[in-house]
Scaffold this motif. Structure first.
Motif, PDB file in Angstrom:
ATOM      1  N   LEU B  88       0.872  -1.168   0.000  1.00 25.85           N
ATOM      2  CA  LEU B  88       0.000   0.000   0.000  1.00 25.85           C
ATOM      3  C   LEU B  88       0.909   1.217   0.000  1.00 25.85           C
ATOM      4  O   LEU B  88       1.771   1.362   0.871  1.00 25.85           O
ATOM      5  N   TYR B  89       0.751   2.086  -0.974  1.00 18.68           N
ATOM      6  CA  TYR B  89       1.564   3.290  -1.068  1.00 18.68           C
ATOM      7  C   TYR B  89       0.733   4.477  -0.600  1.00 18.68           C
ATOM      8  O   TYR B  89      -0.317   4.782  -1.176  1.00 18.68           O
ATOM      9  N   LEU B  90       1.212   5.101   0.449  1.00 14.57           N
ATOM     10  CA  LEU B  90       0.496   6.213   1.060  1.00 14.57           C
ATOM     11  C   LEU B  90       1.177   7.536   0.752  1.00 14.57           C
ATOM     12  O   LEU B  90       2.407   7.637   0.778  1.00 14.57           O
ATOM     13  N   CYS B  91       0.362   8.518   0.507  1.00  9.90           N
ATOM     14  CA  CYS B  91       0.828   9.876   0.271  1.00  9.90           C
ATOM     15  C   CYS B  91       0.319  10.736   1.425  1.00  9.90           C
ATOM     16  O   CYS B  91      -0.794  10.523   1.932  1.00  9.90           O
ATOM     17  N   ALA B  92       1.131  11.688   1.829  1.00 11.06           N
ATOM     18  CA  ALA B  92       0.722  12.602   2.897  1.00 11.06           C
ATOM     19  C   ALA B  92       1.088  14.019   2.497  1.00 11.06           C
ATOM     20  O   ALA B  92       2.161  14.250   1.934  1.00 11.06           O
ATOM     21  N   SER B  93       0.228  14.970   2.799  1.00  6.46           N
ATOM     22  CA  SER B  93       0.543  16.350   2.461  1.00  6.46           C
ATOM     23  C   SER B  93       0.534  17.228   3.692  1.00  6.46           C
ATOM     24  O   SER B  93      -0.063  16.904   4.715  1.00  6.46           O
ATOM     25  N   SER B  94       1.242  18.340   3.558  1.00  7.45           N
ATOM     26  CA  SER B  94       1.306  19.311   4.640  1.00  7.45           C
ATOM     27  C   SER B  94       1.522  20.690   4.060  1.00  7.45           C
ATOM     28  O   SER B  94       2.177  20.846   3.030  1.00  7.45           O
ATOM     29  N   GLY B  95       0.993  21.678   4.751  1.00  8.61           N
ATOM     30  CA  GLY B  95       1.210  23.042   4.300  1.00  8.61           C
ATOM     31  C   GLY B  95       2.395  23.681   4.966  1.00  8.61           C
ATOM     32  O   GLY B  95       2.709  24.839   4.730  1.00  8.61           O
ATOM     33  N   HIS B  96       3.084  22.897   5.822  1.00  3.01           N
ATOM     34  CA  HIS B  96       4.127  23.500   6.631  1.00  3.01           C
ATOM     35  C   HIS B  96       5.501  23.034   6.206  1.00  3.01           C
ATOM     36  O   HIS B  96       5.738  21.862   5.961  1.00  3.01           O
ATOM     37  N   ARG B  97       6.412  23.943   6.176  1.00  2.96           N
ATOM     38  CA  ARG B  97       7.770  23.610   5.777  1.00  2.96           C
ATOM     39  C   ARG B  97       8.559  22.990   6.942  1.00  2.96           C
ATOM     40  O   ARG B  97       9.433  22.189   6.751  1.00  2.96           O
ATOM     41  N   THR B  98       8.220  23.370   8.138  1.00  3.64           N
ATOM     42  CA  THR B  98       8.991  22.906   9.284  1.00  3.64           C
ATOM     43  C   THR B  98       8.606  21.485   9.672  1.00  3.64           C
ATOM     44  O   THR B  98       7.657  20.912   9.159  1.00  3.64           O
ATOM     45  N   ASP B  99       9.343  20.947  10.580  1.00  5.42           N
ATOM     46  CA  ASP B  99       9.173  19.561  10.996  1.00  5.42           C
ATOM     47  C   ASP B  99       7.984  19.455  11.945  1.00  5.42           C
ATOM     48  O   ASP B  99       8.135  19.452  13.153  1.00  5.42           O
ATOM     49  N   GLU B 100       6.815  19.354  11.397  1.00  2.00           N
ATOM     50  CA  GLU B 100       5.593  19.265  12.209  1.00  2.00           C
ATOM     51  C   GLU B 100       4.740  18.110  11.716  1.00  2.00           C
ATOM     52  O   GLU B 100       3.767  18.287  10.990  1.00  2.00           O
ATOM     53  N   PRO B 101       5.113  16.896  12.078  1.00  5.54           N
ATOM     54  CA  PRO B 101       4.388  15.723  11.580  1.00  5.54           C
ATOM     55  C   PRO B 101       2.927  15.713  11.957  1.00  5.54           C
ATOM     56  O   PRO B 101       2.116  15.103  11.269  1.00  5.54           O
ATOM     57  N   GLU B 102       2.594  16.414  13.027  1.00 11.78           N
ATOM     58  CA  GLU B 102       1.184  16.393  13.418  1.00 11.78           C
ATOM     59  C   GLU B 102       0.310  17.116  12.409  1.00 11.78           C
ATOM     60  O   GLU B 102      -0.897  17.031  12.449  1.00 11.78           O
ATOM     61  N   LYS B 103       0.952  17.816  11.495  1.00  8.27           N
ATOM     62  CA  LYS B 103       0.173  18.518  10.475  1.00  8.27           C
ATOM     63  C   LYS B 103       0.200  17.770   9.142  1.00  8.27           C
ATOM     64  O   LYS B 103      -0.105  18.326   8.098  1.00  8.27           O
ATOM     65  N   LEU B 104       0.581  16.520   9.173  1.00  6.73           N
ATOM     66  CA  LEU B 104       0.514  15.672   7.993  1.00  6.73           C
ATOM     67  C   LEU B 104      -0.882  15.098   7.830  1.00  6.73           C
ATOM     68  O   LEU B 104      -1.482  14.642   8.795  1.00  6.73           O
ATOM     69  N   PHE B 105      -1.373  15.099   6.590  1.00 12.33           N
ATOM     70  CA  PHE B 105      -2.666  14.509   6.299  1.00 12.33           C
ATOM     71  C   PHE B 105      -2.445  13.404   5.266  1.00 12.33           C
ATOM     72  O   PHE B 105      -1.887  13.657   4.209  1.00 12.33           O
ATOM     73  N   PHE B 106      -2.924  12.211   5.591  1.00 13.24           N
ATOM     74  CA  PHE B 106      -2.682  11.058   4.735  1.00 13.24           C
ATOM     75  C   PHE B 106      -3.864  10.780   3.817  1.00 13.24           C
ATOM     76  O   PHE B 106      -5.034  10.960   4.194  1.00 13.24           O
ATOM     77  N   GLY B 107      -3.543  10.300   2.618  1.00 17.51           N
ATOM     78  CA  GLY B 107      -4.551   9.773   1.723  1.00 17.51           C
ATOM     79  C   GLY B 107      -4.875   8.331   2.078  1.00 17.51           C
ATOM     80  O   GLY B 107      -4.263   7.752   2.985  1.00 17.51           O
ATOM     81  N   SER B 108      -5.819   7.739   1.345  1.00 21.33           N
ATOM     82  CA  SER B 108      -6.229   6.356   1.605  1.00 21.33           C
ATOM     83  C   SER B 108      -5.299   5.344   0.965  1.00 21.33           C
ATOM     84  O   SER B 108      -5.398   4.151   1.243  1.00 21.33           O
ATOM     85  N   GLY B 109      -4.429   5.809   0.081  1.00 20.50           N
ATOM     86  CA  GLY B 109      -3.414   4.930  -0.473  1.00 20.50           C
ATOM     87  C   GLY B 109      -3.790   4.293  -1.794  1.00 20.50           C
ATOM     88  O   GLY B 109      -4.956   4.278  -2.209  1.00 20.50           O
ATOM     89  N   THR B 110      -2.776   3.789  -2.470  1.00 20.00           N
ATOM     90  CA  THR B 110      -2.932   2.968  -3.667  1.00 20.00           C
ATOM     91  C   THR B 110      -2.402   1.575  -3.341  1.00 20.00           C
ATOM     92  O   THR B 110      -1.239   1.450  -2.940  1.00 20.00           O
ATOM     93  N   GLN B 111      -3.260   0.586  -3.487  1.00 19.01           N
ATOM     94  CA  GLN B 111      -2.843  -0.794  -3.228  1.00 19.01           C
ATOM     95  C   GLN B 111      -2.292  -1.381  -4.520  1.00 19.01           C
ATOM     96  O   GLN B 111      -3.026  -1.585  -5.479  1.00 19.01           O
ATOM     97  N   LEU B 112      -0.997  -1.634  -4.537  1.00 19.39           N
ATOM     98  CA  LEU B 112      -0.326  -2.185  -5.716  1.00 19.39           C
ATOM     99  C   LEU B 112      -0.063  -3.672  -5.499  1.00 19.39           C
ATOM    100  O   LEU B 112       0.525  -4.060  -4.485  1.00 19.39           O
ATOM    101  N   SER B 113      -0.494  -4.458  -6.444  1.00 20.90           N
ATOM    102  CA  SER B 113      -0.211  -5.903  -6.423  1.00 20.90           C
ATOM    103  C   SER B 113       0.618  -6.236  -7.643  1.00 20.90           C
ATOM    104  O   SER B 113       0.233  -5.906  -8.769  1.00 20.90           O
ATOM    105  N   VAL B 114       1.756  -6.888  -7.417  1.00 23.26           N
ATOM    106  CA  VAL B 114       2.637  -7.290  -8.512  1.00 23.26           C
ATOM    107  C   VAL B 114       2.582  -8.803  -8.618  1.00 23.26           C
ATOM    108  O   VAL B 114       2.871  -9.530  -7.658  1.00 23.26           O
ATOM    109  N   LEU B 115       2.177  -9.278  -9.813  1.00 24.81           N
ATOM    110  CA  LEU B 115       2.019 -10.725 -10.014  1.00 24.81           C
ATOM    111  C   LEU B 115       3.180 -11.309 -10.805  1.00 24.81           C
ATOM    112  O   LEU B 115       3.815 -10.596 -11.595  1.00 24.81           O
TER     113      LEU B 115
END
Lengths: 114, 115
Positions: B88-115
């Motif tokens: 599962l590949y997750l993306c997270a965005s933030s409007g802040h340049r500084t190190d403030e992980p509490e302001k990260l917002f995550f997407g629901s992800g892309t589930q990649l299956s490799v056969l």
């Protein structure tokens, strides 16, 4: 390097039981500590945080205390509900990195039955 | 406002192929981070972009790459797919340049299956 160790799951509880999910960390300096929750089919959501030793983070009945002496940040809840079923991730953020890199534990799945 | 949007939600590929995943951050957010989530390894940091520049990269091989566009949308690409890239590949965005992980917002992800 920085790392987070969580207890393996799944943790299976009955509704209204007491919950503890253990988390310990290794880090240089003084990290901030977090608990994230991931409900089925969703992304991660920040549950609570603590930024310095002895801080207690709390939200939605969940609590965790930053224990520097034991390098721990255990998650607790006095009475779990079925709706708390999810995967819980402990994480740290090392200070001074200048960007939002989080180091996560492997996650603990919580299953609550009625 | 709309949250972090990741497309596609699910993807199935075969070994040796390449894949591109997309992430649209929250409007106004300029930082986008990518994480790989697997049952055995948990979440591992891939890279982070801010204002079209890669600010940092995790310990992944060069087959994993990314970019960010002027509208802050980000893509990550994986070439020569291997079975172990299933995750599962997750993306997270933030409007802040500084190190403030509490302001990260995550997407629901892309589930990649490799056969």
């Amino acid at each position: 390097g920085n790392s987070v160790t969580q207890m393996e799951g799944p943790v299976t509880l009955s509704e209204e039981a007491f919950l503890t999910i253990n988390c310990t960390y290794t880090a240089t300096g003084y990290p901030s500590l977090f608990w994230y929750v991931q409900y089925p089919g969703e992304g991660l959501q920040l549950l609570l945080k603590a930024t310095k030793a002895d801080d207690k983070g709390s939200n939605k009945g969940f609590e965790a205390t930053y224990r520097k002496e034991t390098t721990s940040f255990h998650l607790e809840k006095g009475s779990v509900q079925v709706s708390d079923s999810a995967v819980y991730f402990c994480a740290l953020s090392a200070s001074g990195t200048g960007f939002q890199k989080l180091v996560f534990g492997t996650g603990t799945r919580l299953l609550v039955s009625p | 406002k709309a949250g972090v949007t990741q497309t596609p939600r699910y993807l199935i590929k075969t070994r040796g192929q390449q894949v591109t995943l997309s992430c649209s951050p929250i409007s106004g957010h300029r930082s986008v981070s990518w994480y790989q989530q697997t049952p055995g390894q948990g979440l591992q940091f891939l890279f982070e972009y801010f204002s079209e520049t890669q600010r940092n990269k995790g310990n992944f091989p060069g087959r994993f790459s990314g970019r960010q566009f002027s509208n802050s949308r980000s893509e990550m690409n994986v070439s020569t797919l291997e079975l172990g890239d299933s995750a599962l590949y997750l993306c997270a965005s933030s409007g802040h340049r500084t190190d403030e992980p509490e302001k990260l917002f995550f997407g629901s992800g892309t589930q990649l299956s490799v056969l």
